[in-house]
Design a protein around this motif. Structure first.
Motif, mmCIF file in Angstrom:
data_model
loop_
_atom_site.group_PDB
_atom_site.id
_atom_site.type_symbol
_atom_site.label_atom_id
_atom_site.label_comp_id
_atom_site.label_asym_id
_atom_site.label_seq_id
_atom_site.Cartn_x
_atom_site.Cartn_y
_atom_site.Cartn_z
ATOM 1 N N ARG A 148 41.870 -48.497 26.996
ATOM 2 C CA ARG A 148 42.949 -47.628 27.460
ATOM 3 C C ARG A 148 43.248 -46.454 26.544
ATOM 4 N NH1 ARG A 148 45.607 -52.663 29.242
ATOM 5 N NH2 ARG A 148 46.741 -52.802 27.283
ATOM 6 N N GLY A 149 42.988 -46.610 25.264
ATOM 7 C CA GLY A 149 43.418 -45.582 24.333
ATOM 8 C C GLY A 149 42.300 -44.628 23.941
ATOM 9 N N PRO A 150 42.603 -43.692 23.069
ATOM 10 C CA PRO A 150 41.596 -42.767 22.568
ATOM 11 C C PRO A 150 40.629 -43.502 21.641
ATOM 12 C CG PRO A 150 43.648 -42.464 21.389
ATOM 13 C CD PRO A 150 43.944 -43.431 22.501
ATOM 14 N N PRO A 151 39.438 -42.962 21.433
ATOM 15 C CA PRO A 151 38.482 -43.623 20.536
ATOM 16 C C PRO A 151 39.021 -43.671 19.115
ATOM 17 C CG PRO A 151 37.716 -41.418 21.120
ATOM 18 C CD PRO A 151 38.887 -41.715 22.016
ATOM 19 N N VAL A 155 38.736 -47.551 11.935
ATOM 20 C CA VAL A 155 37.723 -48.578 12.204
ATOM 21 C C VAL A 155 37.428 -49.376 10.941
ATOM 22 C CG1 VAL A 155 35.273 -48.917 12.717
ATOM 23 C CG2 VAL A 155 36.652 -47.406 14.165
ATOM 24 N N LEU A 156 37.239 -48.667 9.832
ATOM 25 C CA LEU A 156 36.914 -49.350 8.572
ATOM 26 C C LEU A 156 38.099 -50.171 8.075
ATOM 27 C CD1 LEU A 156 34.896 -46.544 6.758
ATOM 28 C CD2 LEU A 156 34.016 -48.598 7.881
ATOM 29 N N ALA A 157 39.316 -49.683 8.305
ATOM 30 C CA ALA A 157 40.494 -50.450 7.901
ATOM 31 C C ALA A 157 40.585 -51.762 8.675
ATOM 32 C CB ALA A 157 41.764 -49.615 8.112
ATOM 33 N N ILE A 158 40.287 -51.706 9.979
ATOM 34 C CA ILE A 158 40.296 -52.918 10.802
ATOM 35 C C ILE A 158 39.219 -53.891 10.318
ATOM 36 C CG2 ILE A 158 39.752 -53.803 13.112
ATOM 37 C CD1 ILE A 158 41.146 -51.294 14.245
ATOM 38 N N ALA A 159 38.008 -53.373 10.095
ATOM 39 C CA ALA A 159 36.906 -54.236 9.648
ATOM 40 C C ALA A 159 37.221 -54.887 8.308
ATOM 41 C CB ALA A 159 35.615 -53.420 9.551
ATOM 42 N N LEU A 160 37.860 -54.148 7.418
ATOM 43 C CA LEU A 160 38.201 -54.696 6.097
ATOM 44 C C LEU A 160 39.197 -55.845 6.237
ATOM 45 C CD1 LEU A 160 38.136 -54.724 3.045
ATOM 46 C CD2 LEU A 160 39.799 -52.839 3.039
ATOM 47 N N LEU A 186 30.320 -55.913 15.931
ATOM 48 C CA LEU A 186 31.538 -55.212 16.344
ATOM 49 C C LEU A 186 31.697 -53.901 15.590
ATOM 50 C CD1 LEU A 186 34.253 -55.002 17.772
ATOM 51 C CD2 LEU A 186 35.226 -56.499 16.011
ATOM 52 N N LEU A 187 31.446 -53.910 14.289
ATOM 53 C CA LEU A 187 31.597 -52.699 13.490
ATOM 54 C C LEU A 187 30.609 -51.630 13.939
ATOM 55 C CD1 LEU A 187 33.018 -51.296 11.182
ATOM 56 C CD2 LEU A 187 31.480 -52.441 9.576
ATOM 57 N N TYR A 188 29.373 -52.028 14.237
ATOM 58 C CA TYR A 188 28.360 -51.089 14.743
ATOM 59 C C TYR A 188 28.881 -50.412 16.018
ATOM 60 C CZ TYR A 188 23.564 -49.494 15.849
ATOM 61 O OH TYR A 188 22.437 -48.737 16.116
ATOM 62 N N ARG A 224 35.631 -52.184 0.798
ATOM 63 C CA ARG A 224 36.659 -51.474 0.029
ATOM 64 C C ARG A 224 36.081 -50.218 -0.605
ATOM 65 N NH1 ARG A 224 39.400 -56.830 -2.793
ATOM 66 N NH2 ARG A 224 40.763 -57.398 -1.023
ATOM 67 N N GLU A 225 34.872 -50.318 -1.104
ATOM 68 C CA GLU A 225 34.238 -49.141 -1.712
ATOM 69 C C GLU A 225 33.977 -48.065 -0.669
ATOM 70 O OE1 GLU A 225 30.740 -50.639 -3.558
ATOM 71 O OE2 GLU A 225 31.804 -51.617 -5.229
ATOM 72 N N ILE A 226 33.549 -48.470 0.526
ATOM 73 C CA ILE A 226 33.268 -47.488 1.580
ATOM 74 C C ILE A 226 34.563 -46.878 2.106
ATOM 75 C CG2 ILE A 226 32.306 -47.198 3.900
ATOM 76 C CD1 ILE A 226 30.292 -49.398 3.174
ATOM 77 N N VAL A 227 35.622 -47.697 2.227
ATOM 78 C CA VAL A 227 36.925 -47.159 2.654
ATOM 79 C C VAL A 227 37.399 -46.091 1.678
ATOM 80 C CG1 VAL A 227 39.368 -47.728 2.887
ATOM 81 C CG2 VAL A 227 37.647 -49.169 3.978
ATOM 82 N N ALA A 228 37.260 -46.360 0.380
ATOM 83 C CA ALA A 228 37.661 -45.378 -0.629
ATOM 84 C C ALA A 228 36.825 -44.115 -0.499
ATOM 85 C CB ALA A 228 37.509 -45.977 -2.025
ATOM 86 N N GLU A 229 35.532 -44.258 -0.230
ATOM 87 C CA GLU A 229 34.640 -43.094 -0.070
ATOM 88 C C GLU A 229 35.040 -42.260 1.134
ATOM 89 O OE1 GLU A 229 29.898 -42.244 0.953
ATOM 90 O OE2 GLU A 229 30.576 -44.276 0.438
ATOM 91 N N VAL A 230 35.383 -42.927 2.255
ATOM 92 C CA VAL A 230 35.739 -42.207 3.475
ATOM 93 C C VAL A 230 37.111 -41.559 3.328
ATOM 94 C CG1 VAL A 230 36.318 -42.501 5.924
ATOM 95 C CG2 VAL A 230 34.272 -43.596 4.972
ATOM 96 N N GLU A 231 38.077 -42.261 2.725
ATOM 97 C CA GLU A 231 39.416 -41.688 2.567
ATOM 98 C C GLU A 231 39.408 -40.475 1.643
ATOM 99 O OE1 GLU A 231 41.769 -44.930 1.234
ATOM 100 O OE2 GLU A 231 42.203 -45.676 3.273
ATOM 101 N N ALA A 232 38.420 -40.402 0.755
ATOM 102 C CA ALA A 232 38.323 -39.250 -0.145
ATOM 103 C C ALA A 232 37.824 -38.013 0.579
ATOM 104 C CB ALA A 232 37.393 -39.588 -1.315
ATOM 105 N N ASP A 233 37.336 -38.167 1.797
ATOM 106 C CA ASP A 233 36.832 -37.041 2.594
ATOM 107 C C ASP A 233 37.662 -36.965 3.870
ATOM 108 O OD1 ASP A 233 35.494 -35.229 4.180
ATOM 109 O OD2 ASP A 233 33.493 -35.994 3.698
ATOM 110 N N PRO A 234 38.699 -36.099 3.936
ATOM 111 C CA PRO A 234 39.591 -36.046 5.098
ATOM 112 C C PRO A 234 38.865 -35.800 6.412
ATOM 113 C CG PRO A 234 40.501 -34.797 3.261
ATOM 114 C CD PRO A 234 39.105 -35.149 2.874
#
Length: 505
Positions: A292-295, A301-306, A399-401, A469-479
């Motif tokens: 129902r919602g936007p993608p 996505v990474l926050a949910i997977a973590l 699921l993450l894929y 956690r390392e990937i989340v930090a990497e992604v959050e560092a790139d808006p």
């Protein structure tokens, strides 16, 4: 005189030719005798009167009669009485008419051993002439073992057919029973709202339905606390009262983590219906949100997977496997302050593995069943091999894929359950970075590891938590990267096969 000389010369020539012919026939006969003597099969030759002229060593072994005994004897001696008249009549007919209808045929008959025992034989018959005399040669095989094997096979096939008939009858009875259970359960489902369970919980309206259970909004009578109550089919479904009681004896049915749905109570009602009492959640499942919602954006996505990985880490540390990680079991709960809290549902089908052997572990689906959703189930669980928490990691990887790129790693658009099972076993997913080169290579490599066919090559849940956690930090560092949506959604493409494009409406 010259005519007489010519006649004598012609007679001499004829005698010479006859001698050569006799010598040739003798050589041929000697060669045949040598071959026949060493043959594995019995070789028996008789003349037109049925007198045995050849009897090799294999004939001695098969019939239990020596060559000294049989040479010059009547062949009828090794033929059971029931066949002797027909045998003699055939020889007479062949001698009188010159027709030999048995030539080249292979027939099955009964032979007679020295002790009088009958046994099945196979004869390959041929006829040949030496001078004016005609002979029969039979190659005889003892087919007792083959016949015994055929009888055993026939009995096996008959027994198999009988068991298949019984199985089909049992299957039909089971189907009828399950239909009756489904009808009764449907009636119970409609009647339950407004009723109570064992004087402890009140059932209000129905808020969810699954294949083998129904969830109601309810309340605890003693405290008025709102709860969710899941009731199961009393039998023939995912869980039975006996299995629930046995599970209750093995350990507590709860995961100690704030993002795991809390199971407050469980039991079997006096009516025989098993039930679970859980905290009441408000919101929707991730599956509903996707429809129902936007993608979702990559950061979300990474926050949910973590969070899911952290819940699995806690569960695995307690020796509990989830076995059915999928969007329908991830609930986006709204707390009293309006904040979103992800809750992992349905640890009710978990396998409690701590403190019990594999043979004694609780399988809530019953022996021989594999519980889970085909689209997300790990390969080792499909083969019946032993499995551990890395099977949950595989499901989370699938699921993450899907959440990251919008297509299934199985290379199919839904498909049948059997197609999904086959793909888990044989299909090698495309690397995430190949599907969308704009994604972090570290994320692509991590998902490749979670989807490894060999569970030994996958990370454990605690290792997955560290990597995420390392990937989340990497992604959050790139808006820009953090707000990136799935490439399939960005192009307006629905979930597809890897090499197909189906435009969404």
């Amino acid at each position: 005189m010259q005519d007489g000389d010519d006649t004598d010369a012609l007679a001499d020539l004829r005698r010479e030719l006859a001698a050569l012919r006799s010598e040739r026939d003798a050589r041929s006969a000697a060669l045949f005798e040598a071959v026949a003597a060493t043959a594995i099969d019995a070789i028996v030759t008789i003349d037109a009167g049925g007198v045995v002229t050849q009897w090799n060593r294999s004939a001695e072994r098969i019939f239990g009669r020596s060559a000294a005994e049989m040479l010059g004897a009547d062949i009828a001696e090794i033929i059971p009485a029931g066949f002797r008249d027909a045998h003699r009549a055939g020889l007479v007919r062949a001698r009188d008419t010159g027709t030999y209808r048995v030539v080249g045929r292979t027939v099955e008959l009964e032979g007679l051993r020295a002790g009088g025992a009958r046994f099945p034989i196979e004869l390959s018959l041929s006829t040949w002439r030496h001078g004016d005399a005609r002979y029969f040669t039979a190659i005889v095989r003892d087919i007792s073992e083959r016949k015994q094997g055929e009888q055993q096979l026939r009995r096996y096939i008959e027994e198999l057919a009988r068991k298949n008939t019984e199985l089909e009858r049992s299957h039909n009875e089971l189907l009828r029973s399950n239909r009756q259970i489904a009808q009764l359960f449907s009636a119970v489902v409609e009647a339950l709202p407004g009723s109570e369970i064992d004087g402890r919980y009140a059932l209000h309206e129905r808020i969810g339905t699954g294949g083998f259970s129904v969830v109601y909004r309810g309340s605890e009578l003693a405290t008025g606390r709102p709860v969710a109550i899941k009731v199961f089919r009393p039998s023939g479904g995912v869980i039975t009262s006996a299995q629930l009681a046995r599970f209750g004896r093995e350990g507590e049915w709860r995961i100690r983590h704030p993002n795991a749905a809390v199971v407050l109570d469980f039991g079997v009602a006096r009516s025989g219906i098993p039930y679970l009492v859980m905290e009441l959640l408000t919101g929707e499942t991730l599956a509903d949100a996707r429809r129902r919602g936007p993608p979702p954006r990559l950061g979300r996505v990474l926050a949910i997977a973590l969070i899911v990985a952290e819940v699995l880490q806690a569960a695995h540390a307690d020796g509990i496997l989830h076995r059915d990680i999928k969007p329908e079991n991830l609930f986006l709960h709204r707390d009293e302050a309006g904040g979103e809290v992800l809750k992992v549902l349905d640890f009710g089908i978990a396998k409690f593995v701590r403190g019990v052997s594999d043979d004694a572990s609780v399988e809530l689906t019953g022996t021989g069943h594999v519980l889970g959703t085909p689209r997300y189930i790990a390969p080792e669980r499909l083969t019946g091999a032993k499995y551990d928490g890395r099977s949950d990691v595989y499901s989370l990887g699938v699921l993450l894929y899907e959440l990251v790129v919008g297509v299934s790693p199985l290379g199919l658009r839904g498909g049948t359950p059997w197609e999904a099972v086959t793909q888990h076993m044989t299909h090698q997913p495309r690397p995430l970075h190949d599907v969308d080169p704009g994604l972090p290579r570290s994320l692509s490599e991590l998902i490749d590891r979670t989807l490894a066919k060999d569970p030994e090559a996958r990370p454990r849940a605690d290792e997955l938590v560290v990597a995420l956690r390392e990937i989340v930090a990497e992604v959050e560092a790139d808006p820009v990267l953090a707000v990136r949506i799935t490439r399939a959604a960005a192009f307006g493409v629905a979930e597809t096969l890897d090499d197909e494009r189906t435009e969404s409406s």
